[in-house]
Motif scaffolding. Structure first.
Motif, PDB file in Angstrom:
ATOM      1  N   THR A 135      -2.086 -22.283   1.287  1.00  0.00           N
ATOM      2  CA  THR A 135      -1.091 -21.687   0.394  1.00  0.00           C
ATOM      3  C   THR A 135      -0.608 -20.348   0.939  1.00  0.00           C
ATOM      4  O   THR A 135       0.589 -20.052   0.901  1.00  0.00           O
ATOM      5  CB  THR A 135      -1.676 -21.502  -1.024  1.00  0.00           C
ATOM      6  OG1 THR A 135      -2.064 -22.785  -1.521  1.00  0.00           O
ATOM      7  CG2 THR A 135      -0.683 -20.854  -1.961  1.00  0.00           C
ATOM      8  N   TRP A 142      -0.478 -19.423   4.060  1.00  0.00           N
ATOM      9  CA  TRP A 142       0.418 -19.638   5.205  1.00  0.00           C
ATOM     10  C   TRP A 142       1.736 -20.259   4.774  1.00  0.00           C
ATOM     11  O   TRP A 142       2.785 -19.959   5.337  1.00  0.00           O
ATOM     12  CB  TRP A 142      -0.278 -20.448   6.294  1.00  0.00           C
ATOM     13  CG  TRP A 142      -1.248 -19.539   6.978  1.00  0.00           C
ATOM     14  CD1 TRP A 142      -2.600 -19.622   6.953  1.00  0.00           C
ATOM     15  CD2 TRP A 142      -0.928 -18.353   7.710  1.00  0.00           C
ATOM     16  NE1 TRP A 142      -3.148 -18.559   7.640  1.00  0.00           N
ATOM     17  CE2 TRP A 142      -2.143 -17.766   8.120  1.00  0.00           C
ATOM     18  CE3 TRP A 142       0.250 -17.723   8.069  1.00  0.00           C
ATOM     19  CZ2 TRP A 142      -2.208 -16.587   8.861  1.00  0.00           C
ATOM     20  CZ3 TRP A 142       0.193 -16.547   8.806  1.00  0.00           C
ATOM     21  CH2 TRP A 142      -1.016 -16.001   9.188  1.00  0.00           C
ATOM     22  N   TRP A 143       1.711 -21.107   3.748  1.00  0.00           N
ATOM     23  CA  TRP A 143       2.951 -21.664   3.205  1.00  0.00           C
ATOM     24  C   TRP A 143       3.836 -20.528   2.688  1.00  0.00           C
ATOM     25  O   TRP A 143       5.043 -20.490   2.954  1.00  0.00           O
ATOM     26  CB  TRP A 143       2.598 -22.660   2.098  1.00  0.00           C
ATOM     27  CG  TRP A 143       3.772 -23.311   1.445  1.00  0.00           C
ATOM     28  CD1 TRP A 143       4.489 -24.374   1.901  1.00  0.00           C
ATOM     29  CD2 TRP A 143       4.354 -22.944   0.189  1.00  0.00           C
ATOM     30  NE1 TRP A 143       5.483 -24.686   1.007  1.00  0.00           N
ATOM     31  CE2 TRP A 143       5.424 -23.827  -0.043  1.00  0.00           C
ATOM     32  CE3 TRP A 143       4.075 -21.957  -0.751  1.00  0.00           C
ATOM     33  CZ2 TRP A 143       6.220 -23.757  -1.183  1.00  0.00           C
ATOM     34  CZ3 TRP A 143       4.871 -21.882  -1.889  1.00  0.00           C
ATOM     35  CH2 TRP A 143       5.921 -22.773  -2.100  1.00  0.00           C
ATOM     36  N   SER A 187       7.415 -19.242   4.238  1.00  0.00           N
ATOM     37  CA  SER A 187       8.584 -19.213   3.352  1.00  0.00           C
ATOM     38  C   SER A 187       9.187 -17.812   3.267  1.00  0.00           C
ATOM     39  O   SER A 187      10.405 -17.643   3.386  1.00  0.00           O
ATOM     40  CB  SER A 187       8.204 -19.706   1.958  1.00  0.00           C
ATOM     41  OG  SER A 187       7.853 -21.079   1.988  1.00  0.00           O
ATOM     42  N   THR A 193       4.770 -22.326  14.107  1.00  0.00           N
ATOM     43  CA  THR A 193       4.534 -23.361  13.092  1.00  0.00           C
ATOM     44  C   THR A 193       4.671 -24.744  13.714  1.00  0.00           C
ATOM     45  O   THR A 193       3.828 -25.618  13.492  1.00  0.00           O
ATOM     46  CB  THR A 193       5.542 -23.198  11.927  1.00  0.00           C
ATOM     47  OG1 THR A 193       5.349 -21.913  11.337  1.00  0.00           O
ATOM     48  CG2 THR A 193       5.352 -24.272  10.873  1.00  0.00           C
ATOM     49  N   ASP A 224       2.885 -28.334  12.438  1.00  0.00           N
ATOM     50  CA  ASP A 224       3.198 -28.251  11.011  1.00  0.00           C
ATOM     51  C   ASP A 224       4.695 -28.387  10.764  1.00  0.00           C
ATOM     52  O   ASP A 224       5.523 -28.109  11.631  1.00  0.00           O
ATOM     53  CB  ASP A 224       2.718 -26.910  10.442  1.00  0.00           C
ATOM     54  CG  ASP A 224       1.206 -26.780  10.470  1.00  0.00           C
ATOM     55  OD1 ASP A 224       0.523 -27.821  10.432  1.00  0.00           O
ATOM     56  OD2 ASP A 224       0.710 -25.643  10.547  1.00  0.00           O
ATOM     57  N   THR A 251       8.688 -25.265   6.128  1.00  0.00           N
ATOM     58  CA  THR A 251       9.180 -25.444   4.764  1.00  0.00           C
ATOM     59  C   THR A 251       9.556 -24.097   4.168  1.00  0.00           C
ATOM     60  O   THR A 251       8.970 -23.066   4.512  1.00  0.00           O
ATOM     61  CB  THR A 251       8.133 -26.157   3.881  1.00  0.00           C
ATOM     62  OG1 THR A 251       8.695 -26.364   2.584  1.00  0.00           O
ATOM     63  CG2 THR A 251       6.863 -25.364   3.748  1.00  0.00           C
ATOM     64  N   GLY A 280       9.270 -25.097  -0.509  1.00  0.00           N
ATOM     65  CA  GLY A 280       9.355 -26.480  -0.949  1.00  0.00           C
ATOM     66  C   GLY A 280      10.769 -26.967  -1.187  1.00  0.00           C
ATOM     67  O   GLY A 280      10.972 -28.112  -1.591  1.00  0.00           O
ATOM     68  N   SER A 293      12.441 -28.935   4.129  1.00  0.00           N
ATOM     69  CA  SER A 293      11.430 -29.004   5.186  1.00  0.00           C
ATOM     70  C   SER A 293      12.085 -29.464   6.476  1.00  0.00           C
ATOM     71  O   SER A 293      13.003 -30.282   6.452  1.00  0.00           O
ATOM     72  CB  SER A 293      10.318 -29.986   4.816  1.00  0.00           C
ATOM     73  OG  SER A 293       9.632 -29.544   3.668  1.00  0.00           O
TER      74      SER A 293
END
Length: 188
Positions: free
Chosen positions: A43, A45-46, A50, A108, A113, A116, A119, A122
């Motif tokens: 989370t 890294w997401w 972003s 990334t 990976d 994204t 969300g 992507s």
């Protein structure tokens, strides 16, 4: 009309970008609180990716505004060496603000990976995962991020020096000042 301050949009982008850079840097330390494989690390890294993409978009918007609206002239009291240093630091900051997120995109993808953005969309990796190359790119990404902070600290110190010692209005051009914006016709 002589422009004496940045537009409110330019000021907003400046401060939002500054906050994002510091926030992104601090966010990377969040993973240290969780063991490898913990869902919170993913989370973090997401969010980092972003917000990094958001940073890239805001920097591009800021560059666009800079091209369209221009920038206020530096005070005539600044020496040629000070002007040159100012231009070099700004050039370095813009280059790094573009390079760091772009290097992050490559990193990334080298990790295999999907890229994204909160969300909303992507982009799968167009290259094969290469963890060895990814480690080298990660080092470059981290070095460039550290350089941004060093240049930003120099930028901030110079702005404070101009404000507190020289009292030449350099910092005031970027501070929120609704009355000054109305008087110079810069209110959006």
């Amino acid at each position: 009309m002589t422009v004496t301050a940045y537009s409110p949009a330019q000021k907003s982008l400046h401060w939002l970008i500054a906050l994002l850079i510091v926030g992104l840097y601090l966010l990377t330390f969040g993973e240290e609180f969780y063991e490898r494989g913990h869902p919170m690390r993913a989370t973090i890294w997401w969010l980092h990716i972003s917000f990094g993409l958001l940073l890239l978009g805001l920097v591009l918007a800021r560059l666009g505004l800079r091209l369209v609206r221009g920038i206020p002239a530096l005070p005539p009291t600044m020496t040629p060496a000070e002007r040159g240093a100012s231009h070099l630091v700004h050039l370095g900051l813009y280059a790094l603000m573009l390079a760091v997120p772009l290097i992050g995109v490559v990193l990334t993808w080298l990790r295999g990976d999907t890229l994204t953005f909160f969300g909303l969309f992507s982009i799968p990796s167009p290259v094969a995962a290469d963890r060895t190359l990814g480690r080298s790119v990660k080092e470059i990404h981290e070095l460039a991020a550290n350089l941004i902070l060093a240049l930003a600290a120099l930028h901030m110190a110079a702005a404070l020096w101009h404000h507190l010692v020289r009292r030449d209005g350099v910092l005031g051009r970027m501070l929120p000042d609704r009355q000054a914006d109305r008087e110079t016709g810069l209110a959006d």
